[in-house]
Design an enzyme around this catalytic site. Sequence first.
Site, mmCIF file in Angstrom:
data_model
loop_
_atom_site.group_PDB
_atom_site.id
_atom_site.type_symbol
_atom_site.label_atom_id
_atom_site.label_comp_id
_atom_site.label_asym_id
_atom_site.label_seq_id
_atom_site.Cartn_x
_atom_site.Cartn_y
_atom_site.Cartn_z
ATOM 1 N N ASN A 13 30.531 22.177 14.068
ATOM 2 C CA ASN A 13 30.102 20.929 13.432
ATOM 3 C C ASN A 13 29.255 20.194 14.466
ATOM 4 O OD1 ASN A 13 29.912 18.153 12.759
ATOM 5 N ND2 ASN A 13 31.572 18.386 11.281
ATOM 6 N N GLU A 40 27.416 19.399 9.177
ATOM 7 C CA GLU A 40 26.949 18.031 9.443
ATOM 8 C C GLU A 40 25.598 18.020 10.122
ATOM 9 O OE1 GLU A 40 29.175 14.326 9.758
ATOM 10 O OE2 GLU A 40 30.766 15.500 10.684
ATOM 11 N N ASP A 153 34.148 23.394 9.052
ATOM 12 C CA ASP A 153 34.955 22.197 9.243
ATOM 13 C C ASP A 153 35.723 21.965 7.949
ATOM 14 O OD1 ASP A 153 36.064 19.727 9.535
ATOM 15 O OD2 ASP A 153 34.211 18.684 10.042
ATOM 16 N N ASN A 155 38.293 19.954 7.606
ATOM 17 C CA ASN A 155 38.886 18.616 7.549
ATOM 18 C C ASN A 155 40.339 18.670 7.093
ATOM 19 O OD1 ASN A 155 37.210 16.434 8.514
ATOM 20 N ND2 ASN A 155 35.753 16.941 6.892
ATOM 21 N N ASP A 224 38.639 22.844 12.537
ATOM 22 C CA ASP A 224 37.601 23.851 12.311
ATOM 23 C C ASP A 224 38.286 25.211 12.297
ATOM 24 O OD1 ASP A 224 34.923 22.188 12.719
ATOM 25 O OD2 ASP A 224 36.387 21.533 14.219
ATOM 26 N N ASP A 253 31.413 15.533 18.251
ATOM 27 C CA ASP A 253 32.859 15.316 18.371
ATOM 28 C C ASP A 253 33.659 16.598 18.099
ATOM 29 O OD1 ASP A 253 31.946 14.984 15.788
ATOM 30 O OD2 ASP A 253 32.944 13.066 15.441
ATOM 31 N N HIS A 254 32.970 17.669 17.707
ATOM 32 C CA HIS A 254 33.605 18.985 17.553
ATOM 33 C C HIS A 254 33.126 19.923 18.653
ATOM 34 C CE1 HIS A 254 34.854 18.448 13.187
ATOM 35 N NE2 HIS A 254 34.044 17.432 13.362
#
Length: 272
Positions: A13, A40, A153, A155, A224, A253-254
């Site tokens: 991501n 993203e 991802d 989530n 993930d 942030d991943h």
Amino acid sequence: MARSRTLKLATFNINGIGARLPQLLAWLEQARPDIVALQELKATDAAFPAAELEQAGYGAIWQGQRSWNGVALLGRGTVPVESRRGLPWDRSDTQSRYLEAAIHGIVVGGLYLPNGNPQPGPKFDYKLAWMRRLYRHAATLVDLPHPVALVGDFNVVPTDEDIYDPTGWRKDALLQPEVRGEYARLLAQGWTDALRRVHGDARIYTFWDYFRQHAERDRGLRIDHLLLNPVLAARLVDAGVDRSVRLQPKASDHAPTWVTLRTSGATRRRKA
DNA sequence: ATGTCCCGGATGCCGGGA
């Protein structure tokens, strides 16, 4: 001629490919994955950096969207052969979250599952509906005689062992029992959660939010995932997270999360 | 509630999303 024994399949991501193209190119050069799923993108189709990726040795297909979402699939030295764009069963869903292609002999579904916050609410309802559509589509893939991977991802924090501290996150959409139930139901079709298969009960995270220096303190979440159908799971060699990427300046942030897989037809490695 | 970062609008910040 020597041939590589394994294929590396990664999901990342990127949280804005425009803002992070240099980091992406540096990671591709260092990690040299054969197959990559990106999420993203936060970029329109026209803004996707296809030329730069081709220069780096990767063919790509992508499904962009202005401001949000956006997924892509990359193949090292090859252009992915697209098999699906978007999940079936809801033509009204225009969010760019699913792309599927054959790459290096593997059918790869790259996905960016809805976040679902705040919950309860319409965004959470959309997440659950999306998961049920994914379940139905995955059911058509899991038992194919071909290697198939569903990566991205999700989530979803599958269990309380997949987060540094669940107490502050109890009301978050990523931990809800309904969401965990849908993920478990998906796995029960026959998918192997590759990170868990390789690392057992070890703590392993793929995402650390930007707050309170969570990356530096390793206060993360495992959201993930790389799911392998039985044909592909039989080829699983290793799995990991490139956490150092998350600790670099201007990081997503991943972190990139990957598996290595025996090349099709390769003989099983034996101890000397 | 907070914290931080990306994107786009028409900014010299703000709202939306995560």
